[in-house]
Design an enzyme around this catalytic site. Sequence first.
Site, PDB file in Angstrom:
ATOM      1  N   SER A  44      15.321  52.080 -37.470  1.00  0.00           N
ATOM      2  CA  SER A  44      16.012  52.373 -38.691  1.00  0.00           C
ATOM      3  C   SER A  44      15.970  51.170 -39.731  1.00  0.00           C
ATOM      4  CB  SER A  44      17.783  52.228 -38.520  1.00  0.00           C
ATOM      5  OG  SER A  44      18.017  51.078 -38.142  1.00  0.00           O
ATOM      6  N   LEU A 110      17.975  47.832 -35.583  1.00  0.00           N
ATOM      7  CA  LEU A 110      19.176  47.769 -36.705  1.00  0.00           C
ATOM      8  C   LEU A 110      18.575  46.436 -37.602  1.00  0.00           C
ATOM      9  CD1 LEU A 110      21.549  48.389 -38.532  1.00  0.00           C
ATOM     10  CD2 LEU A 110      22.899  46.949 -36.795  1.00  0.00           C
ATOM     11  N   ILE A 141      17.508  43.860 -32.704  1.00  0.00           N
ATOM     12  CA  ILE A 141      17.792  43.475 -34.389  1.00  0.00           C
ATOM     13  C   ILE A 141      16.246  43.123 -34.861  1.00  0.00           C
ATOM     14  CG2 ILE A 141      18.700  41.531 -35.665  1.00  0.00           C
ATOM     15  CD1 ILE A 141      20.912  43.269 -34.419  1.00  0.00           C
ATOM     16  N   LYS A 142      16.296  43.701 -36.113  1.00  0.00           N
ATOM     17  CA  LYS A 142      15.102  43.760 -36.896  1.00  0.00           C
ATOM     18  C   LYS A 142      14.847  42.521 -37.748  1.00  0.00           C
ATOM     19  CE  LYS A 142      12.745  47.802 -38.295  1.00  0.00           C
ATOM     20  NZ  LYS A 142      12.795  48.801 -38.904  1.00  0.00           N
ATOM     21  N   VAL A 143      13.986  41.908 -37.786  1.00  0.00           N
ATOM     22  CA  VAL A 143      13.946  40.505 -38.504  1.00  0.00           C
ATOM     23  C   VAL A 143      12.615  40.494 -39.114  1.00  0.00           C
ATOM     24  CG1 VAL A 143      13.642  37.936 -38.362  1.00  0.00           C
ATOM     25  CG2 VAL A 143      15.384  39.224 -36.976  1.00  0.00           C
TER      26      VAL A 143
END
EC number: 2.2.1.2
Length: 376
Positions: A44, A110, A141-143
């Site tokens: 996402s 996310l 977790i998207k970084v």
Amino acid sequence: MSSLLKQLQESGQAPWLDFVDRTFLKEGGLRKLVEEDGLTGVTSNPSIFEKAMGQGTAYDDQYKAFVTANPGASVVETYEALAVKDIQDACDTLRPVFDRLDGKDGYVSLEVSPYLANDTDKTIAEARRLSKMVDRPNLMIKVPGTKAGVPAIRQLIEDGISINVTLLFAREAYIAVAMAFVEGLEARLAKGETIDRIASVASFFVSRIDSAIDKKIDERVAAGDKDADALKAVRGKVAIANAKLAYQWYLDFVKSDRWKKLAAEGAMPQRLLWASTGTKDPSFPDTLYIDALIGPDTVNTIPPKTMDAFRDHGTLKQTLTADVPGAEHVLAETDRLGLDLPGVTAKLVEDGVKLFADAADTLLGAIEAKKAKAEA
């Protein structure tokens, strides 16, 4: 006969869906893709949530329930409540995949706020907070792979949080985040903590590179450039060549003694993930960025329309390691012709951060309007 997407998964490349939406989840769309097509992940981003939440009525009941239960909640808090519910539901749908594959896949991503892309400490804090909020073992977790993102990635991996590194365009940037991943695992191991359940992907964007480079090529050809033929010969080939050479670096690295020490402790490699794989140029095949980038231990996160196209008429062949000298030639020509791939990729990172921030602006504006309506 099994679906082409299922065969893609069986060949070693994980098909992920670049989409999430409340109605799609409720109606069993994600479950169907998992069962029939062998889908093993979901990504996402703010643009996806902007389309999902800012339009239609699928979220209206939760808007009303949340603002009633939380008077005075901010717009960001309202967004997070909505987004976390979708991500949790998607994680739950993919949990059987995660369990069956012993944590090697089955992840949902996310993104941290795009407003924090250039702030290391705030990115770390936000990632930790979102990880606790979602509270699912198969969350990534998207970084962003910005300069500020690299030390954040190293710390979050040391924390034991699975990370999807986004907005990678240059091979040098990819190598930097791959090293951050490794250093995070090594730091964790040095503290006597386990590293066998920490997953990561490095999201390497492809179609946006061709869009930017091909625009330069078209302008120069139209102006009668003396190198017109050579320019046309690399049109539509630079992104794929760039990705192929990134994968060659990965193949070399996983053979190294440094990686083997971590693998002996159960570490899973950070897989390359091909992102931005919808074809932007109508003169190219609509499955180009899937057909040309198939290889083991990789991921392709695919928009719904492109997924339908590949299922219908994709070509399943191990292409990622094919004609590596040809890929090297394309990039040598790109350099010789002055197309400035490093400059293009640096600008694409800036543009990508801005695009996600703009989408977040639009999303939060739409939520503010719906929140006000729910409070009325």
